[in-house]
Design a protein around this motif. Structure first.
Motif, PDB file in Angstrom:
ATOM      1  N   TRP A  21       0.823  -1.205   0.000  1.00  0.00           N
ATOM      2  CA  TRP A  21       0.000   0.000   0.000  1.00  0.00           C
ATOM      3  C   TRP A  21       0.856   1.253   0.000  1.00  0.00           C
ATOM      4  CZ3 TRP A  21      -0.438   3.767   3.915  1.00  0.00           C
ATOM      5  CH2 TRP A  21      -1.370   4.779   3.640  1.00  0.00           C
ATOM      6  N   VAL A  22       1.912   1.271   0.813  1.00  0.00           N
ATOM      7  CA  VAL A  22       2.796   2.450   0.853  1.00  0.00           C
ATOM      8  C   VAL A  22       3.418   2.680  -0.517  1.00  0.00           C
ATOM      9  CG1 VAL A  22       4.948   3.352   1.806  1.00  0.00           C
ATOM     10  CG2 VAL A  22       3.252   2.347   3.327  1.00  0.00           C
ATOM     11  N   LEU A  23       3.898   1.625  -1.140  1.00  0.00           N
ATOM     12  CA  LEU A  23       4.502   1.772  -2.465  1.00  0.00           C
ATOM     13  C   LEU A  23       3.469   2.214  -3.506  1.00  0.00           C
ATOM     14  CD1 LEU A  23       6.811  -1.367  -2.465  1.00  0.00           C
ATOM     15  CD2 LEU A  23       7.492   1.021  -2.181  1.00  0.00           C
ATOM     16  N   GLU A  24       2.278   1.658  -3.423  1.00  0.00           N
ATOM     17  CA  GLU A  24       1.219   2.022  -4.364  1.00  0.00           C
ATOM     18  C   GLU A  24       0.711   3.436  -4.098  1.00  0.00           C
ATOM     19  OE1 GLU A  24      -1.102   0.960  -7.702  1.00  0.00           O
ATOM     20  OE2 GLU A  24       0.609  -0.015  -6.780  1.00  0.00           O
ATOM     21  N   PHE A  25       0.668   3.846  -2.844  1.00  0.00           N
ATOM     22  CA  PHE A  25       0.209   5.191  -2.492  1.00  0.00           C
ATOM     23  C   PHE A  25       1.170   6.252  -3.027  1.00  0.00           C
ATOM     24  CE2 PHE A  25       0.066   8.724   0.633  1.00  0.00           C
ATOM     25  CZ  PHE A  25      -1.203   9.169   0.352  1.00  0.00           C
ATOM     26  N   THR A  29      -2.954   7.663  -6.097  1.00  0.00           N
ATOM     27  CA  THR A  29      -3.637   8.424  -5.048  1.00  0.00           C
ATOM     28  C   THR A  29      -4.202   7.474  -3.998  1.00  0.00           C
ATOM     29  OG1 THR A  29      -5.752   8.336  -6.206  1.00  0.00           O
ATOM     30  CG2 THR A  29      -4.306  10.194  -6.715  1.00  0.00           C
ATOM     31  N   LEU A  30      -4.684   8.065  -2.925  1.00  0.00           N
ATOM     32  CA  LEU A  30      -5.295   7.271  -1.859  1.00  0.00           C
ATOM     33  C   LEU A  30      -6.555   6.574  -2.353  1.00  0.00           C
ATOM     34  CD1 LEU A  30      -5.369   6.475   1.152  1.00  0.00           C
ATOM     35  CD2 LEU A  30      -6.721   8.510   1.550  1.00  0.00           C
ATOM     36  N   PHE A  31      -7.326   7.245  -3.182  1.00  0.00           N
ATOM     37  CA  PHE A  31      -8.577   6.683  -3.696  1.00  0.00           C
ATOM     38  C   PHE A  31      -8.333   5.399  -4.480  1.00  0.00           C
ATOM     39  CE2 PHE A  31     -11.915   6.452  -6.970  1.00  0.00           C
ATOM     40  CZ  PHE A  31     -13.001   6.322  -6.135  1.00  0.00           C
ATOM     41  N   GLU A  32      -7.228   5.329  -5.201  1.00  0.00           N
ATOM     42  CA  GLU A  32      -6.942   4.162  -6.031  1.00  0.00           C
ATOM     43  C   GLU A  32      -6.252   3.039  -5.256  1.00  0.00           C
ATOM     44  OE1 GLU A  32      -4.688   5.717  -9.246  1.00  0.00           O
ATOM     45  OE2 GLU A  32      -6.406   6.698 -10.166  1.00  0.00           O
TER      46      GLU A  32
END
Length: 79
Positions: A21-25, A29-32
């Motif tokens: 999640w941290v890497l994806e954030f 965006t947070l929404f995605e």
């Protein structure tokens, strides 16, 4: 499956989902990427539930072995 193994797997999943999640954030965006954070939280909640259930089970068996419960007769109160 062993409860300790289950708790270890749940904790590893929670940590893994959080790192992803941290890497994806950082990338989006947070929404995605909030679904990864939710999966991490769900794994942590299942971990806590499993831990509490195991401690209650251990407490029940310890209590029933050391202190047998005596049954008391119930009396009704007449008015």
């Amino acid at each position: 499956m062993n409860s300790r193994l289950t708790r270890t797997i749940l904790l590893a999943l929670a940590l893994g989902f959080f790192v992803v999640w941290v890497l994806e954030f950082r990338r989006t965006t947070l929404f995605e990427s909030y679904w990864l954070l939710l999966l991490s939280i769900v794994c942590l909640l299942f971990f806590q539930f499993s831990r509490l259930k195991a401690s209650l089970k251990a407490g029940k068996t310890e209590n029933s072995v050391s202190n047998p419960v005596k049954s008391k007769s119930a009396k009704t109160v007449k008015k």
